[in-house]
Enzyme design. Sequence first.
Site, mmCIF file in Angstrom:
data_model
loop_
_atom_site.group_PDB
_atom_site.id
_atom_site.type_symbol
_atom_site.label_atom_id
_atom_site.label_comp_id
_atom_site.label_asym_id
_atom_site.label_seq_id
_atom_site.Cartn_x
_atom_site.Cartn_y
_atom_site.Cartn_z
ATOM 1 N N GLU A 1 0.822 -1.214 0.000
ATOM 2 C CA GLU A 1 0.000 0.000 0.000
ATOM 3 C C GLU A 1 0.858 1.267 0.000
ATOM 4 O O GLU A 1 0.791 2.072 0.948
ATOM 5 C CB GLU A 1 -0.955 0.011 1.194
ATOM 6 C CG GLU A 1 -1.964 -1.114 1.176
ATOM 7 C CD GLU A 1 -2.895 -1.108 2.400
ATOM 8 O OE1 GLU A 1 -2.727 -0.261 3.290
ATOM 9 O OE2 GLU A 1 -3.780 -1.970 2.460
ATOM 10 N N GLU B 1 -4.583 -8.786 1.464
ATOM 11 C CA GLU B 1 -5.148 -8.370 2.757
ATOM 12 C C GLU B 1 -6.644 -8.183 2.590
ATOM 13 O O GLU B 1 -7.095 -7.542 1.641
ATOM 14 C CB GLU B 1 -4.621 -7.006 3.230
ATOM 15 C CG GLU B 1 -3.298 -7.014 3.901
ATOM 16 C CD GLU B 1 -2.886 -5.619 4.391
ATOM 17 O OE1 GLU B 1 -3.779 -4.805 4.733
ATOM 18 O OE2 GLU B 1 -1.692 -5.359 4.414
HETATM 19 O O1 IFM Z 1 -3.251 -2.774 9.465
HETATM 20 C C1 IFM Z 1 -3.349 -2.293 8.172
HETATM 21 C C2 IFM Z 1 -2.202 -2.787 7.334
HETATM 22 O O2 IFM Z 1 -0.976 -2.443 7.876
HETATM 23 C C3 IFM Z 1 -2.277 -2.202 5.942
HETATM 24 N N1 IFM Z 1 -3.578 -2.419 5.361
HETATM 25 C C4 IFM Z 1 -4.728 -2.081 6.143
HETATM 26 C C5 IFM Z 1 -4.641 -2.726 7.512
HETATM 27 C C6 IFM Z 1 -5.886 -2.372 8.346
HETATM 28 O O3 IFM Z 1 -5.988 -0.992 8.506
#
Ligand code: IFM
Length: 445
Positions: free
Chosen positions: A165, A349
């Site tokens: 990200e 994720e």
């Molecule tokens: O915890 C974060 C992660 O580090 C990056 N993506 C989103 C998750 C939830 O906010």
Amino acid sequence: MTEHFPDNFLWGASTSAYQIEGAVAEDGRGPSIWDTFSHQPGNVLGDDTGDVACDHYHRWPEDVALMRELGIGAYRLSTAWPRILPEGRGRPNPRGLEFYDRLVDAVMAENIEPWVCLYHWDLPQALEDRGGWQNRDVASWFAEYAAVTARRLGDRVKHWATFNEPNAASVLGYCEGKHAPGIRGRESALKAIHVMNLAHGLGTEAMRSERADLMIGNIYNFHPREPASEREEDEIAAIMLDALWNRSFPDPQIHGAYPEPLAAEMEALIQPGDLDLIKRPLDYFAFNHYTRSRVRRDPDHPFEVGTVPPEPGAPVTEMGWEIAPSAFRQVLIEAKERYAGEMPIYVLENGAAFPDVIDVDGRIRDEQRIAYLRGYLGAVLDAIAAGVSVRGYFVWSLLDNFEWAFGYSRRFGLVHIDFATLERRLKDSFHFYAELAHGAALERE
Ligand code: IFM
């Protein structure tokens, strides 16, 4: 109705270094921007820091045993740049590399494939002191770090990601000041975006020079942004936030150009050859997804963009994020059409924070998290049925952890952590996910 995932579907779990490791001053690790930021009062809820986090640095054998019990085929971790290069560049720290060596070996000994991400937001503070992601030199230093790490682990780790990200790291860190290093501004954001894009390109090349057999990608985050009203100013804001959040990395990395509303301003930062450096062939297409949101014009924001809460009555997680699995199906379809083409797609994720309660019998009946996962995994099946080659899904997260500006107040894990005792306790969602990972069909509503 029950439905099976395809054979060979990859079930995984993701974590990141600063969110779980702790041991921030141990074995030669240097400080990162998150150490600095979290120790400045007022930046993180409750003034929590990652000093101890889940103490994974010491408790990793227990955590690897949990992975085995979960039945996952892959575990995505991030390496901490300041553990490997405490000053950000120069001489690698042997003890930092040894930690990841041991961890990778232990994960593989359980037949779990380690996927390594090089940057999950923990820039060495020494490099921030030299301008951080606003300094083009950091892109070359990132490439050195990528080469050192791939040289050490690339004989065993096949799947690599340059960044997790980068949109969040640049927008929250260098535009809105909500994340480390806490900078607010429009120019700082654009510079950070461009330098991270350069770092991705240079890092990819550096890793390929180390070994030809690595599978390299970048982990984007897709978050649909719809205008909150039919007012023209809100529609313009939604297009801007879509460009900033969803497109400022995949567009140049895959199509070789910045998205329209940013392109003119980016011109001033682009040097000859930059876009060719940034556009490197990827081996797989990866992204994270959680929610969608509605956008309005906010004159106080550096890009005049802001979001409004979900419609009254819409289901939300503890983050206030709308639960909308249909948006996920759409995101998967668009990811293929707009970017991935024939590349295999991995969701690296997805998950949800809810206030977990330990019942008197010691069980954590996290039905809301299970329902969220059921809905979003159903969307994956729908996207597969629509022709999107989703090859794997990694839940966020294996463990409750340091949720950035929210500290330890938001729990995303399948495993509960008591942050006072560091005791691990399996939630009901752990067993739900384990059944899927062991081959069970998904029961759909
Ligand atoms: O915890 C974060 C992660 O580090 C990056 N993506 C989103 C998750 C939830 O906010």
